[in-house]
Design an enzyme around this catalytic site. Structure first.
Site, short mmCIF file in Angstrom:
data_model
loop_
_atom_site.label_atom_id
_atom_site.label_comp_id
_atom_site.label_asym_id
_atom_site.label_seq_id
_atom_site.Cartn_x
_atom_site.Cartn_y
_atom_site.Cartn_z
N SER A 1 0.80 -1.23 0.00
CA SER A 1 0.00 0.00 0.00
C SER A 1 0.83 1.28 0.00
O SER A 1 0.28 2.36 -0.09
CB SER A 1 -0.95 0.01 1.20
OG SER A 1 -0.24 -0.03 2.41
N LYS B 1 -6.50 3.35 8.57
CA LYS B 1 -5.67 4.35 7.88
C LYS B 1 -6.32 5.74 7.92
O LYS B 1 -5.64 6.75 8.15
CB LYS B 1 -5.41 3.92 6.44
CG LYS B 1 -4.49 2.71 6.34
CD LYS B 1 -4.32 2.23 4.91
CE LYS B 1 -3.39 1.01 4.85
NZ LYS B 1 -3.22 0.50 3.48
#
Length: 772
Positions: free
Chosen positions: A678, A721
């Protein structure tokens, strides 16, 4: 008169008590003991002998030894094979170790000599009475124990020194070491006389009971038949304990089998085993195995069920009362209840709650059981590596027993409990079998109607058991097992959720647990928020509860010590109770910079931000990665640089640039391992910024996987996140377009106050990232 105190080596004895006026030898092989004896031989040849409380301790400390022992003189040392030394000592008098020292090689201490007391108060008549009393008891003991040496008895009966006689009795009679230690610790002669008489009388009673038992056995057995003797002894023992014979026990088993709620086939199997047990008799070694098997069959709830509560409103109220949030789990349980209410009977779902530690996976299973009024059974699978733990042992093995599933049903007492399979991801395998495969039949709604436990052998119906499994990660669970469970993610809690949980549950629980009441302690909202952000770093609320408990303990102490009536915790006095702030989030940079981009990462304790730094330096075209990166992250960086080289012409980058310059990517906190795809677009943006000298927005963060052609692929852990981005005060977050549905599923309180833009290619990313 003051007792003399002197320093001498300590010899620690294991399973042995030596008294004064005793000449005895024993073997030593421990280095500390040998060194203590050698040190004593270099001085006055005297040591103090102390008995260990636990004979298995190899390196005893002062806490492992009795403090009162015997001061003894070493008479002789003999070296034996195998580094063993035989020591002969003469017990002199009692002594107590007041101070304990060690120089690593041996033990020594300050020893105070203990003199016998109480003799001066005794008159001649009392002394004579005490001597006659102990001797008369000794004579009775000698009559009951013919093995005692007649010469030794004669010597003791002629002894007129009461303290000396008591020491002789304690040494030569087969008292336990604990009794001998108790006698050693008594300095008062009259008190020691009483204890010795009591101990000696107890030994006489033991000898008489033993002799009576042997006499009764001899009346019933033939001396030439060893097997018959052993059987008769067993029979007499059973008569003494009041045990019944097999025929009477078999009748009781039959009566229980008739009352058992089970199918005709199951009852026939049990009755068959009872008849077999009846024919075997008590004398066979197999009888105990068959009896245990029958008891296990009778204890299982074959057709016994409990009635579930079908009140949906009540279930919803209980779940909301016990847990804040967890909407998906609650909805699934309410759906199950609704279906059960309409169909009267339906297959119980097999739910697997997946999420970080401390998020309430185990506790919600308890709440579900309470909401449905089901029996609750918890089976911890962490570290289980033997297939027999699930399926049971075959009855041919010694110590065979049912598996954990069958035992769970037995403990629940009904066939439809809620069974929690805790830590299912931590099951391991070894040469004894594949434990995951053993769980396949348990957790398959099509197969578990006839689950076969190797010990029970009769198929067990598990279809009505409500299975709830918990796991921290699905990575270690095999695909076939994962396919049989309904996965529900229990994600990290937001700051707001943690505040609600603390106010509605944790504070009340810890106040009650620590003996306080609501009037004595109050914690302000700001203080709770500060505890969450400054003293805990986790996805769940386990550490938050610990910190609240720490506050409660310190408040309890203040109430008792300082006589305070109540304490209020605010953000101003919080440091007094919890110390300095432990954690802080890295906030966004104040200025836009070149080659620095903030990425978003998922961790086991929630989300975090990663500031990726890139430097371009004159060199030979080297490409360096630092910050303890995993293989996937390194591959993302290589894919990123390949993409940048493919679009060099668009940004006016010369071909020879890559041959004449080195590129260095670094992610701070170099000791922390980092891996995952990511950070792909983040590293690519940082590298392109450093190469083209274009600034990147400081208030921006991004996450997404990159391909060689610059496409942005979806990633996971978005809730954590986004929460990390909010904590770092990020204003704009770039998320892969294919993750749009994941963002839409998030609660509004998580996405409020932050701008989220969806990107499909690196061109989209760069259009938002570079400062115009």
């Amino acid at each position: 008169m003051t007792n003399i105190r002197r320093t001498m080596p300590i010899v620690a004895l294991r399973g042995m008590t030596i008294l004064p006026d005793t000449l005895i030898h024993f073997d030593i092989n421990r280095k500390i003991t040998i060194k203590a004896v050698e040190t004593a031989m270099e001085k006055d040849q005297q040591v103090i002998l102390l008995m260990q409380k636990d004979p298995d301790v190899e390196e005893p400390t002062f806490e492992d030894l009795y403090h009162i022992g015997t001061i003894a003189e070493i008479k002789q040392l003999i070296k034996l094979p195998g580094d063993v030394i035989r020591v002969m000592v003469q017990g002199l008098q009692r002594g107590e170790v007041c101070e304990f020292y060690t120089d690593q090689s041996y033990l020594y201490g300050d020893v105070e000599e203990k003199e016998d007391t109480g003799m001066e108060q005794l008159s001649e008549i009392e002394l004579t009475a005490y001597l006659r009393g102990i001797k008369s008891v000794l004579e009775v003991y000698a009559m009951e124990n013919p093995r005692l040496s007649k010469d030794l008895v004669k010597t003791m009966l002629l002894d007129e020194d009461l303290p000396h006689l008591l020491n002789l009795v304690a040494t030569n009679i087969s008292f336990s070491y604990d009794v001998k230690q108790d006698l050693l610790e008594v300095c008062d002669v009259t008190e020691r006389y009483e204890q010795t008489c009591v101990a000696l009388t107890n030994e006489i009673e033991i000898l008489r009971i033993r002799k009576d038992f042997q006499a009764r056995v001899k009346e019933k057995v033939d001396k030439n038949q060893k097997e018959y003797i052993m059987r008769e002894q067993l029979k007499i023992i059973r008569e003494e304990l009041g045990d019944k014979d097999s025929s009477t026990e078999a009748e009781e088993f039959l009566a229980r089998a008739k009352k058992l709620k089970a199918s005709k086939k199951v009852k026939e199997q049990i009755e068959k085993e009872i008849e077999r047990y009846k024919n075997i008799g008590n004398n066979s070694s197999e009888s105990s195995v068959v009896r245990g098997y029958i008891e296990s069959l009778l204890a299982l709830p074959w057709d016994k069920v409990s009635k579930d509560k079908k009140d949906i409103k009540n279930a919803k109220m209980v779940l909301d009362e016990d847990h804040y949030g967890l909407k998906k789990v609650k909805d699934r349980i309410i759906e199950f209840l609704a279906v059960r209410s309409l169909t009267k009977k339906g297959d119980s779902p097999i739910i697997c709650l997946v999420g970080p530690p401390g998020t309430g996976k185990t506790s919600i299973a308890k709440s579900v059981a309470r909401a449905l009024d089901k029996e609750y059974v918890r089976i911890c699978l962490g570290g289980v590596r033997d297939e027999a733990e699930i399926r049971g042992h075959r009855r041919t093995y010694v110590g065979a027993m049912p598996g954990r599933i069958a035992m769970g049903l037995k403990n629940a007492g009904v066939k439809n409990p809620l069974m929690l399979l805790d830590e299912i991801d931590k099951v391991s395998n070894d040469y004894k079998g594949d434990t995951f495969s053993a769980l396949l039949e348990v957790l398959d709604s099509e197969q578990n109607k006839r689950f076969v436990d190797h010990y029970v052998e009769i198929p067990i119906d598990l279809s009505e058991v409500l299975f709830i499994a918990t796991a921290n990660s699905v990575q270690t669970i095999p695909r076939p097992l994962l396919d049989r469970m309904e996965l529900i993610e229990v994600n990290s809690y937001s700051q707001n959720e943690k505040e609600h949980i603390a106010k509605e549950h944790l504070i009340k629980k810890q106040i009650e647990k620590n003996g306080l009441n609501v009037k004595q302690l109050s914690i302000s909202d700001k203080a709770i928020s500060h505890i969450i952000s400054g003293y805990t770093k986790e996805a769940g609320v386990r550490n938050l509860e610990r910190k609240i408990g720490e506050i409660c303990r310190k408040v309890a102490r203040e109430i008792l010590e300082d006589k305070k009536k109540s304490v209020k915790i605010t953000d101003k006095n919080l440091e007094h109770y919890l110390g300095k702030v432990r954690y802080s989030f890295d906030e966004i940079n104040k200025e836009d910079e070149i080659g620095i981009v903030r990425g978003l990462a998922w961790t086991s304790v929630g989300g975090d931000t990663l500031q990726i730094e890139v430097n371009v330096m004159p060199g030979k075209g080297n490409f360096e990665l630092t910050g303890k990166l995993g293989d996937v992250m390194k591959e993302s960086a290589k894919a990123g640089i390949s993409y940048i080289r493919s679009i060099s012409e668009q940004y006016g980058i010369k071909k020879e640039f890559y041959e004449k310059n080195d590129i260095h990517i670094h992610i701070p906190e170099g000791a922390v391992p980092k891996d995952g795809p990511s950070a792909g677009i983040t590293m690519a943006t940082a590298m392109l910024s450093a190469i083209t000298k274009k600034k990147v927005r400081a208030d921006l963060a991004m996450t997404g996987e990159i391909t060689l052609r610059g496409r942005v692929l979806p990633i996971g852990g978005l809730k954590e996140k986004i929460l990390a981005a909010k904590a770092a005060k990020v204003k704009l977050v770039l998320v892969p377009k294919k993750n749009k549905s994941d963002i839409e599923e998030l609660e509004k309180e998580i996405t409020t106050g932050i701008e989220i833009q969806f990107v499909d290619t690196m061109d989209d990313v760069l259009s938002y990232a570079f400062v115009k």
